[in-house]
Design an enzyme around this catalytic site. Structure first.
Site, PDB file in Angstrom:
ATOM      1  N   TYR A   1      -8.926 -64.179  38.818  1.00  0.00           N
ATOM      2  CA  TYR A   1      -9.251 -63.670  37.477  1.00  0.00           C
ATOM      3  C   TYR A   1      -9.643 -64.819  36.531  1.00  0.00           C
ATOM      4  O   TYR A   1     -10.654 -64.742  35.826  1.00  0.00           O
ATOM      5  CB  TYR A   1      -8.050 -62.875  36.923  1.00  0.00           C
ATOM      6  CG  TYR A   1      -8.254 -62.426  35.498  1.00  0.00           C
ATOM      7  CD1 TYR A   1      -9.085 -61.359  35.191  1.00  0.00           C
ATOM      8  CD2 TYR A   1      -7.634 -63.102  34.446  1.00  0.00           C
ATOM      9  CE1 TYR A   1      -9.305 -60.969  33.875  1.00  0.00           C
ATOM     10  CE2 TYR A   1      -7.832 -62.720  33.134  1.00  0.00           C
ATOM     11  CZ  TYR A   1      -8.672 -61.653  32.852  1.00  0.00           C
ATOM     12  OH  TYR A   1      -8.885 -61.280  31.555  1.00  0.00           O
TER      13      TYR A   1
ATOM     14  N   TYR B   1     -13.707 -52.984  23.785  1.00  0.00           N
ATOM     15  CA  TYR B   1     -12.264 -52.841  23.549  1.00  0.00           C
ATOM     16  C   TYR B   1     -11.983 -51.812  22.469  1.00  0.00           C
ATOM     17  O   TYR B   1     -12.596 -50.764  22.418  1.00  0.00           O
ATOM     18  CB  TYR B   1     -11.621 -54.191  23.166  1.00  0.00           C
ATOM     19  CG  TYR B   1     -11.964 -55.290  24.104  1.00  0.00           C
ATOM     20  CD1 TYR B   1     -11.592 -55.213  25.429  1.00  0.00           C
ATOM     21  CD2 TYR B   1     -12.677 -56.388  23.682  1.00  0.00           C
ATOM     22  CE1 TYR B   1     -11.924 -56.214  26.315  1.00  0.00           C
ATOM     23  CE2 TYR B   1     -13.005 -57.400  24.559  1.00  0.00           C
ATOM     24  CZ  TYR B   1     -12.625 -57.300  25.866  1.00  0.00           C
ATOM     25  OH  TYR B   1     -12.966 -58.283  26.731  1.00  0.00           O
TER      26      TYR B   1
ATOM     27  N   SER C   1     -14.744 -61.855  29.487  1.00  0.00           N
ATOM     28  CA  SER C   1     -14.638 -60.452  29.901  1.00  0.00           C
ATOM     29  C   SER C   1     -15.960 -59.803  30.303  1.00  0.00           C
ATOM     30  O   SER C   1     -15.944 -58.711  30.861  1.00  0.00           O
ATOM     31  CB  SER C   1     -13.990 -59.623  28.790  1.00  0.00           C
ATOM     32  OG  SER C   1     -12.636 -59.933  28.744  1.00  0.00           O
TER      33      SER C   1
ATOM     34  N   LYS D   1     -16.114 -58.835  33.815  1.00  0.00           N
ATOM     35  CA  LYS D   1     -15.417 -57.627  34.308  1.00  0.00           C
ATOM     36  C   LYS D   1     -16.385 -56.535  34.729  1.00  0.00           C
ATOM     37  O   LYS D   1     -16.037 -55.682  35.549  1.00  0.00           O
ATOM     38  CB  LYS D   1     -14.444 -57.108  33.238  1.00  0.00           C
ATOM     39  CG  LYS D   1     -13.295 -58.083  32.978  1.00  0.00           C
ATOM     40  CD  LYS D   1     -12.469 -57.666  31.767  1.00  0.00           C
ATOM     41  CE  LYS D   1     -11.394 -58.702  31.464  1.00  0.00           C
ATOM     42  NZ  LYS D   1     -10.729 -58.470  30.182  1.00  0.00           N
TER      43      LYS D   1
ATOM     44  N   VAL E   1     -14.711 -63.154  25.129  1.00  0.00           N
ATOM     45  CA  VAL E   1     -14.265 -64.062  24.073  1.00  0.00           C
ATOM     46  C   VAL E   1     -14.963 -65.438  24.129  1.00  0.00           C
ATOM     47  O   VAL E   1     -14.732 -66.270  23.260  1.00  0.00           O
ATOM     48  CB  VAL E   1     -12.722 -64.244  24.063  1.00  0.00           C
ATOM     49  CG1 VAL E   1     -12.028 -62.971  23.648  1.00  0.00           C
ATOM     50  CG2 VAL E   1     -12.203 -64.762  25.392  1.00  0.00           C
TER      51      VAL E   1
END
Ligand code: GLN
Length: 305
Positions: free
Chosen positions: A189, A241, A61, A64, A259
């Site tokens: 992705y 998050y 992530s 992102k 992760v």
């Protein structure tokens, strides 16, 4: 600085025992849980590293923030934020619940999985390879490297076990909020999540954001100051998050976790920080990374709030 980083790594050498490596993407289960790396890219004096700073892991992530910066640059802020929100979410990064419950069924922010999938769909390329080339080129320029490679084993593993991300994408399509070829967007992705990095790269990427888009190592203006600022702000509010609020209180710096075990942080006008520690807490944030970020923030007085 080097001595400080060595002592921080030493202090948190064993904290990984409080976490577990991700297993829902089977290939990630092969990571060394006890790898602990730390890097700082100071805007004035350059790069410092400690511990397992060159241990390789996938961005997951953390990528992102790169695709968000790319979409803001190529498509503009209005287009991005009419398709995804900019609010934190108290649910896990791959939760479908709020997406279904809250009309108009728009992802709450660009850093959760549904939001990142929508961000990729906005890019004006139709082939997944073109989208990923654009993301990895930008990641390389932010990290000051000629190129960034992809870990094929992680990509295949993620693609084979992607039911949840597929569910998010198909739900978005069903409500008219995801356009284009779904398989192609999902493929992009999975590939961007599988880009390989280490904590020194993450420190330089963070430093580029901290320096309003100018890479302090290559001196290239990679992003506009406005794009760098928007990305930092979304990192500060949504980057960890459902642990974002707690991290804002404990460390108080814009950061993004993945992760794979990495965290990249951007301290405006001061430095980028990269950490590595594949053992994660229940929210998917690196246990060693959280501890080291918090410690550095205290010792160096990095808090932005
Ligand atoms: N590739 C991961 C996923 O889609 C990214 C999640 C993360 O790093 N938090 O689940």
């Amino acid at each position: 600085m080097k001595e400080l980083l060595d002592s921080v790594v030493e202090e948190f050498r064993d904290i990984w025992r409080n976490g577990r490596v991700a297993t829902y993407i089977p290939e990630l289960a092969r990571a060394c849980p006890d790898a602990v790396g730390l890097a700082v890219c100071d805007l004035g004096s350059g790069l410092y590293t400690a511990g397992d700073w060159n241990y390789p892991f996938t961005m997951q992530s953390v990528s992102k923030i790169v695709s968000l910066a790319l979409a803001l640059t190529v498509c503009g802020e209005d287009a991005v934020f009419s398709s995804v929100g900019m609010d934190p979410l108290a649910d896990p990064f791959n939760s479908i619940m709020r997406l279904e419950m809250d009309a108009p069924h728009r992802p709450h922010n660009p850093l959760i999985n549904s939001g990142a999938i929508v961000v990729l769909s906005l890019l004006p390329w139709t082939e997944s390879s073109e989208r990923v080339t654009a993301v990895s080129d930008l990641a390389a320029r932010m990290a000051g490297k000629p190129s960034v490679s992809m870990n094929s084993a992680v990509y295949i593993s993620e693609k084979e076990t992607s039911d949840r991300n597929r569910a998010l994408a198909w739900f978005l399509k069903s409500v008219g909020n995801l356009h284009g070829d779904i398989e192609d967007i999902l493929d992009a992705y999975f590939r961007q999540c599988s880009l390989e990095t280490n904590c020194a790269d993450l420190a330089v990427m963070g430093a580029t954001l901290a320096a309003d888009g100018r890479n302090p190592i290559t001196e290239e203006q990679v992003l506009t100051p406005r794009v760098a600022r928007v990305v930092r702000t979304i990192m500060a509010t949504c980057g960890m998050y459902d642990g974002s609020g707690e991290f804002a209180v404990s460390a108080g710096i814009p950061a993004k976790s993945g992760v794979g075990g990495g965290i990249a942080a951007a301290v405006p006008g001061m430095m980028g920080i990269g950490t590595c520690g594949p053992a994660l807490d229940s929210r998917g944030n690196s246990v060693a990374g959280l501890a080291m970020m918090k410690k550095l923030s205290e010792v160096l007085n990095l808090r932005i709030y």
